[in-house]
Design an enzyme around this catalytic site. Structure first.
Site, PDB file in Angstrom:
ATOM      1  N   GLY A   1       7.230  -2.334  15.589  1.00 23.35           N
ATOM      2  CA  GLY A   1       5.738  -2.677  17.078  1.00 23.35           C
ATOM      3  C   GLY A   1       6.606  -1.760  17.745  1.00 23.35           C
ATOM      4  O   GLY A   1       7.547  -0.190  17.852  1.00 23.35           O
ATOM      5  N   ASP A   2       6.666  -1.364  19.197  1.00 24.55           N
ATOM      6  CA  ASP A   2       6.758  -0.157  20.007  1.00 24.55           C
ATOM      7  C   ASP A   2       8.086   0.286  19.267  1.00 24.55           C
ATOM      8  O   ASP A   2       8.410   1.225  19.635  1.00 24.55           O
ATOM      9  CB  ASP A   2       6.597   0.073  21.503  1.00 24.55           C
ATOM     10  CG  ASP A   2       7.334  -1.744  22.269  1.00 24.55           C
ATOM     11  OD1 ASP A   2       7.682  -2.164  21.225  1.00 24.55           O
ATOM     12  OD2 ASP A   2       7.576  -1.196  23.607  1.00 24.55           O
TER      13      ASP A   2
ATOM     14  N   HIS B   1       7.122 -20.043  17.185  1.00 26.49           N
ATOM     15  CA  HIS B   1       6.904 -18.319  15.823  1.00 26.49           C
ATOM     16  C   HIS B   1       6.109 -18.786  15.209  1.00 26.49           C
ATOM     17  O   HIS B   1       5.709 -18.459  14.144  1.00 26.49           O
ATOM     18  CB  HIS B   1       8.244 -18.750  15.265  1.00 26.49           C
ATOM     19  CG  HIS B   1       9.463 -17.867  15.758  1.00 26.49           C
ATOM     20  ND1 HIS B   1      10.234 -18.781  16.762  1.00 26.49           N
ATOM     21  CD2 HIS B   1       9.715 -17.058  16.096  1.00 26.49           C
ATOM     22  CE1 HIS B   1      10.606 -17.350  17.648  1.00 26.49           C
ATOM     23  NE2 HIS B   1      10.853 -16.710  17.220  1.00 26.49           N
TER      24      HIS B   1
ATOM     25  N   ARG C   1       4.784 -11.806  24.802  1.00 28.26           N
ATOM     26  CA  ARG C   1       5.240 -10.608  25.601  1.00 28.26           C
ATOM     27  C   ARG C   1       5.170 -10.398  27.078  1.00 28.26           C
ATOM     28  O   ARG C   1       4.805 -10.918  27.567  1.00 28.26           O
ATOM     29  CB  ARG C   1       6.686  -9.219  25.260  1.00 28.26           C
ATOM     30  CG  ARG C   1       7.674 -10.522  25.022  1.00 28.26           C
ATOM     31  CD  ARG C   1       8.590  -8.978  24.511  1.00 28.26           C
ATOM     32  NE  ARG C   1       8.482  -9.095  22.944  1.00 28.26           N
ATOM     33  CZ  ARG C   1       9.370  -8.575  22.102  1.00 28.26           C
ATOM     34  NH1 ARG C   1      10.917  -8.695  22.349  1.00 28.26           N
ATOM     35  NH2 ARG C   1       9.024  -8.267  20.911  1.00 28.26           N
TER      36      ARG C   1
ATOM     37  N   LEU D   1     -14.321 -33.945  28.666  1.00 25.39           N
ATOM     38  CA  LEU D   1     -13.408 -35.263  28.750  1.00 25.39           C
ATOM     39  C   LEU D   1     -11.920 -33.587  28.211  1.00 25.39           C
ATOM     40  O   LEU D   1     -10.745 -34.421  28.191  1.00 25.39           O
ATOM     41  CB  LEU D   1     -13.341 -35.370  27.262  1.00 25.39           C
ATOM     42  CG  LEU D   1     -14.369 -36.719  27.990  1.00 25.39           C
ATOM     43  CD1 LEU D   1     -14.950 -37.627  26.865  1.00 25.39           C
ATOM     44  CD2 LEU D   1     -14.614 -37.542  29.228  1.00 25.39           C
TER      45      LEU D   1
ATOM     46  N   ALA E   1       0.867  -1.165   0.003  1.00 21.49           N
ATOM     47  CA  ALA E   1      -0.115  -0.126   0.461  1.00 21.49           C
ATOM     48  C   ALA E   1       1.086   1.191  -0.162  1.00 21.49           C
ATOM     49  O   ALA E   1       1.070   2.285  -0.452  1.00 21.49           O
ATOM     50  CB  ALA E   1      -1.298  -0.186   1.408  1.00 21.49           C
TER      51      ALA E   1
ATOM     52  N   MET F   1       2.079 -16.714  22.189  1.00 18.70           N
ATOM     53  CA  MET F   1       3.431 -15.678  22.265  1.00 18.70           C
ATOM     54  C   MET F   1       2.791 -14.445  23.045  1.00 18.70           C
ATOM     55  O   MET F   1       1.281 -14.031  23.184  1.00 18.70           O
ATOM     56  CB  MET F   1       3.935 -14.786  21.147  1.00 18.70           C
ATOM     57  CG  MET F   1       5.053 -15.822  20.701  1.00 18.70           C
ATOM     58  SD  MET F   1       5.671 -15.243  18.881  1.00 18.70           S
ATOM     59  CE  MET F   1       7.468 -16.136  18.932  1.00 18.70           C
TER      60      MET F   1
ATOM     61  N   ARG G   1      16.667  -6.398  14.356  1.00 21.00           N
ATOM     62  CA  ARG G   1      16.431  -6.065  15.920  1.00 21.00           C
ATOM     63  C   ARG G   1      17.549  -4.908  16.240  1.00 21.00           C
ATOM     64  O   ARG G   1      18.579  -6.098  16.079  1.00 21.00           O
ATOM     65  CB  ARG G   1      16.062  -7.018  16.744  1.00 21.00           C
ATOM     66  CG  ARG G   1      14.826  -7.420  16.334  1.00 21.00           C
ATOM     67  CD  ARG G   1      14.553  -7.679  18.112  1.00 21.00           C
ATOM     68  NE  ARG G   1      12.964  -9.696  18.239  1.00 21.00           N
ATOM     69  CZ  ARG G   1      12.325  -8.910  18.058  1.00 21.00           C
ATOM     70  NH1 ARG G   1      11.374  -7.383  18.197  1.00 21.00           N
ATOM     71  NH2 ARG G   1      10.960  -9.802  18.361  1.00 21.00           N
TER      72      ARG G   1
ATOM     73  N   GLN H   1       3.302 -18.623  15.379  1.00 21.99           N
ATOM     74  CA  GLN H   1       2.380 -16.991  15.746  1.00 21.99           C
ATOM     75  C   GLN H   1       2.269 -16.443  14.298  1.00 21.99           C
ATOM     76  O   GLN H   1       1.648 -15.824  14.196  1.00 21.99           O
ATOM     77  CB  GLN H   1       1.864 -17.010  17.216  1.00 21.99           C
ATOM     78  CG  GLN H   1       0.858 -18.336  17.599  1.00 21.99           C
ATOM     79  CD  GLN H   1       1.801 -18.045  19.606  1.00 21.99           C
ATOM     80  OE1 GLN H   1       1.057 -17.142  19.819  1.00 21.99           O
ATOM     81  NE2 GLN H   1       2.939 -18.811  20.204  1.00 21.99           N
TER      82      GLN H   1
ATOM     83  N   THR I   1       2.300  -5.869  14.718  1.00 23.62           N
ATOM     84  CA  THR I   1       2.933  -6.898  15.408  1.00 23.62           C
ATOM     85  C   THR I   1       2.547  -7.715  16.148  1.00 23.62           C
ATOM     86  O   THR I   1       0.937  -7.013  16.560  1.00 23.62           O
ATOM     87  CB  THR I   1       3.571  -6.106  17.314  1.00 23.62           C
ATOM     88  OG1 THR I   1       4.345  -7.000  18.209  1.00 23.62           O
ATOM     89  CG2 THR I   1       2.734  -4.807  17.960  1.00 23.62           C
TER      90      THR I   1
ATOM     91  N   ASP J   1       0.246  -4.894  22.011  1.00 27.46           N
ATOM     92  CA  ASP J   1       0.180  -4.621  22.556  1.00 27.46           C
ATOM     93  C   ASP J   1       0.838  -2.698  22.875  1.00 27.46           C
ATOM     94  O   ASP J   1       1.640  -1.912  23.912  1.00 27.46           O
ATOM     95  CB  ASP J   1       2.209  -4.792  23.352  1.00 27.46           C
ATOM     96  CG  ASP J   1       3.054  -4.502  22.801  1.00 27.46           C
ATOM     97  OD1 ASP J   1       2.938  -3.992  21.484  1.00 27.46           O
ATOM     98  OD2 ASP J   1       3.960  -5.166  23.117  1.00 27.46           O
TER      99      ASP J   1
END
Ligand code: F6P
Length: 319
Positions: free
Chosen positions: A102-103, A249, A171, A214, A22, A169, A72, A251, A125, A129
């Site tokens: 992410g943050d 991972h 964190r 069960l 995009a 996951m 990272r 996820q 992320t 969070d």
């Protein structure tokens, strides 16, 4: 002609590719030269940059991961690395940047904005969070993946009459456990935001057994305790065989959900249009179905609220 760069940084999230697409296509639509920066801030420090065209982003809207790759980066966090990045920005004639992550990634975007490089951040992320936005790109896809796993594990849990702990996951944030636990019909949800006693879980397990249930699915957010120790303790207290699955991972991958593709497309477009309107240091988000933007530092200072109502619903429905 303006030049805009785009990069993805930190843990990848399904929907990053849809957002990159995009950004690139909106920029090209407005006659902007578009650059893809590979491997996040590492590529910005090292000049790992290529020009993008319409077909660079063809056939990626449905793909997980990030075609620009990610890292990272420790180097970017140092004064020397940051200066190198500023130098590369000048060499490549980059006027402004769209930064996905992410943050930690958004913090980097804020630093660049303060150093005079216009930036817009897009929240990507799986953890969900960030307090200023209802959803981050990738979260709903991760939840779908966990819900699918819960359904599969429930089959075998019922067959064997076991309890199963599924570690997910997140964190420091229990949203994946909460949303997937509710949607997957999990019996117990353990998140960092709520103090959960093992005895409460064991009592629920026994109550379920006594009325012929069960299976017992426990969705555990990573970091709240060791899943294997918890399994041993539950077995010791109830005598019920308890198994552990750590989803890890899995996820983070997979084809992004429709929801993630839509918000990624909307935010990608908005990011470029904000830059063309001379905005900088803004983070995009979604609140009550509206795409919003606010100052990155202000956005990151908003505390993430745990959805107590959803948690209560899950509790009531899994009585
Ligand atoms: O922030 C996303 C996340 O997937 C967390 O849920 C998890 O704790 C972490 O990243 C794992 O990071 P890594 O990429 O180092 O395995």
């Amino acid at each position: 002609m303006k030049t805009i760069g785009v990069l993805t940084s930190g843990g990848d999230a399904p929907g990053m590719n849809a957002a990159i697409r995009a950004v690139i296509r909106t920029g090209l639509y407005h006659g902007v030269k578009m650059l893809g920066i590979r491997q996040g801030y590492t590529g910005l420090v090292n000049g790992d940059i290529e020009e993008m065209n319409l077909s660079s982003v063809a056939d990626i809207i449905h793909r997980g991961g990030t075609m620009l790759r990610t890292t990272r980066s420790d180097e970017f966090m140092t004064e020397e690395g940051f200066q190198k990045a500023l130098n590369i920005i000048e060499i490549f004639g980059i006027d402004s940047l769209v930064i996905l992550g992410g943050d930690g990634t958004l913090r980097g975007a804020s630093e660049l904005a303060k150093a005079g490089v216009p930036t817009i951040g897009i929240p990507c992320t799986i953890d969900n969070d960030l307090g200023y936005t209802d959803y981050t790109i990738g979260f709903m896809t991760a939840v779908e993946t966990v819900v699918d796993a819960i359904s599969k594990i429930r089959d075998t849990s019922t067959s064997h009459g076991r309890a199963n702990i599924i570690e997910v996951m997140g964190r420091h944030c229990g949203d994946i456990a909460l949303y997937a636990g509710l949607a997957g019909g999990g019996e117990s949800i353990i998140v960092p935001e709520v103090d959960t006693k093992i005895d409460t879980i064991c009592q629920k397990l026994i109550r379920g057994r006594n009325r012929g249930k069960l299976h017992h699915i426990i969705v555990l957010a990573e970091g709240v305790g060791n899943a294997y120790d918890l399994a041993k303790e539950i077995y010791a207290k109830t005598g019920i065989d308890t198994r552990v699955t750590v989803l890890g991972h899995i996820q983070r991958g997979g084809t992004p959900s429709t929801f993630d593709r839509i918000i990624a497309s909307e935010m990608g477009r908005k990011a470029v249009e904000l830059l063309l309107d001379n905005n900088s240091g803004k983070a995009l988000g979604i609140k009550c179905n509206e795409i919003i933007n606010l100052n990155i530092d202000e956005a990151l200072s908003i505390k993430k609220e745990f959805n107590v109502n959803l948690y209560e619903t899950a509790q009531i429905l899994s009585i």
